[in-house]
Design a protein around this motif. Structure first.
Motif, mmCIF file in Angstrom:
data_model
loop_
_atom_site.group_PDB
_atom_site.id
_atom_site.type_symbol
_atom_site.label_atom_id
_atom_site.label_comp_id
_atom_site.label_asym_id
_atom_site.label_seq_id
_atom_site.Cartn_x
_atom_site.Cartn_y
_atom_site.Cartn_z
ATOM 1 N N GLY A 29 -25.295 -27.645 34.167
ATOM 2 C CA GLY A 29 -25.068 -26.366 33.507
ATOM 3 C C GLY A 29 -26.422 -25.658 32.879
ATOM 4 O O GLY A 29 -27.380 -26.309 32.750
ATOM 5 N N ALA A 30 -26.195 -24.581 32.422
ATOM 6 C CA ALA A 30 -27.336 -23.689 31.800
ATOM 7 C C ALA A 30 -28.151 -24.658 30.658
ATOM 8 O O ALA A 30 -28.890 -24.589 30.339
ATOM 9 C CB ALA A 30 -26.837 -22.289 31.557
ATOM 10 N N ARG A 31 -27.080 -25.199 29.845
ATOM 11 C CA ARG A 31 -27.391 -25.785 28.558
ATOM 12 C C ARG A 31 -27.292 -27.150 28.570
ATOM 13 O O ARG A 31 -28.208 -28.123 27.721
ATOM 14 C CB ARG A 31 -26.617 -25.145 27.436
ATOM 15 C CG ARG A 31 -26.935 -23.623 27.202
ATOM 16 C CD ARG A 31 -25.867 -23.312 25.964
ATOM 17 N NE ARG A 31 -26.238 -22.072 25.829
ATOM 18 C CZ ARG A 31 -25.649 -21.082 25.143
ATOM 19 N NH1 ARG A 31 -24.791 -21.633 24.210
ATOM 20 N NH2 ARG A 31 -25.626 -19.752 24.932
ATOM 21 N N LEU A 32 -26.373 -27.749 29.487
ATOM 22 C CA LEU A 32 -26.452 -29.263 29.456
ATOM 23 C C LEU A 32 -26.414 -29.745 31.016
ATOM 24 O O LEU A 32 -26.002 -29.243 31.794
ATOM 25 C CB LEU A 32 -24.956 -29.588 28.946
ATOM 26 C CG LEU A 32 -24.874 -29.430 27.257
ATOM 27 C CD1 LEU A 32 -23.274 -29.806 26.699
ATOM 28 C CD2 LEU A 32 -25.710 -30.275 26.715
ATOM 29 N N GLY A 33 -26.968 -31.107 30.926
ATOM 30 C CA GLY A 33 -26.998 -31.654 32.390
ATOM 31 C C GLY A 33 -25.675 -32.204 32.916
ATOM 32 O O GLY A 33 -24.596 -32.359 31.784
ATOM 33 N N ARG A 34 -25.446 -32.341 34.041
ATOM 34 C CA ARG A 34 -24.205 -32.929 34.412
ATOM 35 C C ARG A 34 -23.732 -34.131 33.765
ATOM 36 O O ARG A 34 -22.458 -34.351 33.522
ATOM 37 C CB ARG A 34 -24.143 -33.281 35.935
ATOM 38 C CG ARG A 34 -24.967 -34.464 36.278
ATOM 39 C CD ARG A 34 -25.149 -34.521 37.872
ATOM 40 N NE ARG A 34 -26.141 -33.579 38.075
ATOM 41 C CZ ARG A 34 -26.496 -33.246 39.533
ATOM 42 N NH1 ARG A 34 -25.717 -33.717 40.501
ATOM 43 N NH2 ARG A 34 -27.411 -32.307 39.771
ATOM 44 N N THR A 35 -24.677 -35.123 33.492
ATOM 45 C CA THR A 35 -24.018 -36.256 32.776
ATOM 46 C C THR A 35 -23.469 -36.131 31.268
ATOM 47 O O THR A 35 -22.556 -36.607 30.922
ATOM 48 C CB THR A 35 -25.262 -37.159 32.314
ATOM 49 O OG1 THR A 35 -25.864 -37.460 33.777
ATOM 50 C CG2 THR A 35 -24.875 -38.501 31.732
ATOM 51 N N ALA A 36 -24.238 -35.020 30.562
ATOM 52 C CA ALA A 36 -23.836 -34.522 29.289
ATOM 53 C C ALA A 36 -22.306 -33.855 29.285
ATOM 54 O O ALA A 36 -21.397 -34.085 28.572
ATOM 55 C CB ALA A 36 -24.654 -33.745 28.582
ATOM 56 N N LEU A 37 -22.405 -33.092 30.468
ATOM 57 C CA LEU A 37 -20.903 -32.111 30.478
ATOM 58 C C LEU A 37 -19.716 -33.185 30.998
ATOM 59 O O LEU A 37 -18.782 -32.936 30.458
ATOM 60 C CB LEU A 37 -21.254 -31.293 31.931
ATOM 61 C CG LEU A 37 -22.048 -30.049 31.580
ATOM 62 C CD1 LEU A 37 -22.580 -29.342 32.889
ATOM 63 C CD2 LEU A 37 -21.627 -29.332 30.614
ATOM 64 N N LEU A 38 -20.164 -34.253 31.961
ATOM 65 C CA LEU A 38 -18.943 -35.226 32.045
ATOM 66 C C LEU A 38 -18.699 -36.006 31.095
ATOM 67 O O LEU A 38 -17.501 -36.442 30.730
ATOM 68 C CB LEU A 38 -19.582 -36.043 33.318
ATOM 69 C CG LEU A 38 -19.469 -35.416 34.676
ATOM 70 C CD1 LEU A 38 -20.089 -36.360 35.685
ATOM 71 C CD2 LEU A 38 -18.055 -35.231 35.080
ATOM 72 N N GLN A 39 -19.541 -36.369 30.064
ATOM 73 C CA GLN A 39 -19.479 -36.991 28.880
ATOM 74 C C GLN A 39 -18.318 -36.357 27.716
ATOM 75 O O GLN A 39 -17.808 -37.069 27.285
ATOM 76 C CB GLN A 39 -20.609 -37.529 28.323
ATOM 77 C CG GLN A 39 -20.509 -38.751 27.281
ATOM 78 C CD GLN A 39 -19.920 -39.889 27.849
ATOM 79 O OE1 GLN A 39 -20.271 -40.429 28.905
ATOM 80 N NE2 GLN A 39 -18.629 -40.428 27.406
ATOM 81 N N VAL A 40 -18.514 -35.069 27.806
ATOM 82 C CA VAL A 40 -17.825 -34.191 26.913
ATOM 83 C C VAL A 40 -16.354 -34.664 27.582
ATOM 84 O O VAL A 40 -15.311 -34.542 26.490
ATOM 85 C CB VAL A 40 -18.135 -32.664 27.129
ATOM 86 C CG1 VAL A 40 -16.804 -32.082 26.234
ATOM 87 C CG2 VAL A 40 -19.592 -32.404 26.319
ATOM 88 N N TYR A 41 -16.022 -34.426 28.697
ATOM 89 C CA TYR A 41 -14.696 -34.529 29.120
ATOM 90 C C TYR A 41 -14.170 -36.069 28.906
ATOM 91 O O TYR A 41 -13.126 -36.321 28.509
ATOM 92 C CB TYR A 41 -14.623 -34.451 30.537
ATOM 93 C CG TYR A 41 -14.235 -32.795 31.004
ATOM 94 C CD1 TYR A 41 -13.208 -32.214 30.940
ATOM 95 C CD2 TYR A 41 -15.387 -32.378 31.463
ATOM 96 C CE1 TYR A 41 -12.932 -31.042 30.984
ATOM 97 C CE2 TYR A 41 -15.315 -30.829 31.489
ATOM 98 C CZ TYR A 41 -14.051 -30.082 31.529
ATOM 99 O OH TYR A 41 -14.070 -28.976 31.752
ATOM 100 N N ARG A 42 -14.998 -37.193 29.256
ATOM 101 C CA ARG A 42 -14.765 -38.299 28.789
ATOM 102 C C ARG A 42 -14.419 -38.823 27.363
ATOM 103 O O ARG A 42 -13.193 -39.410 27.031
ATOM 104 C CB ARG A 42 -15.691 -39.406 29.464
ATOM 105 C CG ARG A 42 -15.259 -40.910 29.264
ATOM 106 C CD ARG A 42 -15.857 -41.625 30.547
ATOM 107 N NE ARG A 42 -14.998 -42.836 30.434
ATOM 108 C CZ ARG A 42 -15.327 -44.114 29.985
ATOM 109 N NH1 ARG A 42 -16.747 -44.153 29.480
ATOM 110 N NH2 ARG A 42 -14.804 -45.036 30.148
ATOM 111 N N ASP A 43 -15.237 -38.038 26.618
ATOM 112 C CA ASP A 43 -15.047 -38.322 25.035
ATOM 113 C C ASP A 43 -13.570 -37.690 24.738
ATOM 114 O O ASP A 43 -13.107 -38.297 23.993
ATOM 115 C CB ASP A 43 -16.229 -37.674 24.246
ATOM 116 C CG ASP A 43 -17.419 -38.768 24.341
ATOM 117 O OD1 ASP A 43 -17.371 -39.929 24.878
ATOM 118 O OD2 ASP A 43 -18.432 -38.088 23.971
ATOM 119 N N ALA A 44 -13.474 -36.441 25.241
ATOM 120 C CA ALA A 44 -11.996 -35.724 24.798
ATOM 121 C C ALA A 44 -10.803 -36.492 25.079
ATOM 122 O O ALA A 44 -9.798 -36.605 24.586
ATOM 123 C CB ALA A 44 -12.005 -34.289 25.410
#
Length: 87
Positions: A29-44
């Motif tokens: 993403g523009a602000r977060l890399g794919r690892t962080a973006l995926l982690q948001v979904y996993r944490d949720a």
């Protein structure tokens, strides 16, 4: 398997087990890399399961406290991944 069911299957596997086979198909993403973006979904996902366990096991939560209950919930979800895509 067609593309969409395959993508959904890999995403579900990531949510349940952390298998990052899907990472190659996700763009940074523009602000977060794919690892962080995926982690948001996993944490949720884990937090939603924790919420469900909180409702079902109120007495256990009260007995062990919120912090230990969260640890127990995370361990349980990790050891017994859902077999259903719905919570």
């Amino acid at each position: 398997m067609s593309a969409l069911p395959d993508l959904q299957s890999r995403f579900q596997s990531f949510l349940e087990t952390g298998d990052d086979a899907i990472a190659g198909t996700i763009k940074d993403g523009a602000r977060l890399g794919r690892t962080a973006l995926l982690q948001v979904y996993r944490d949720a996902y884990v937090l939603r399961l924790h919420e469900c366990l909180t409702v079902d096991f109120k007495a256990v939560r009260m007995m062990v406290g919120e912090e230990d209950f969260m640890t127990l919930a995370r361990d349980y979800v990790g050891a017994h991944p859902s077999t259903d895509p719905n919570v």
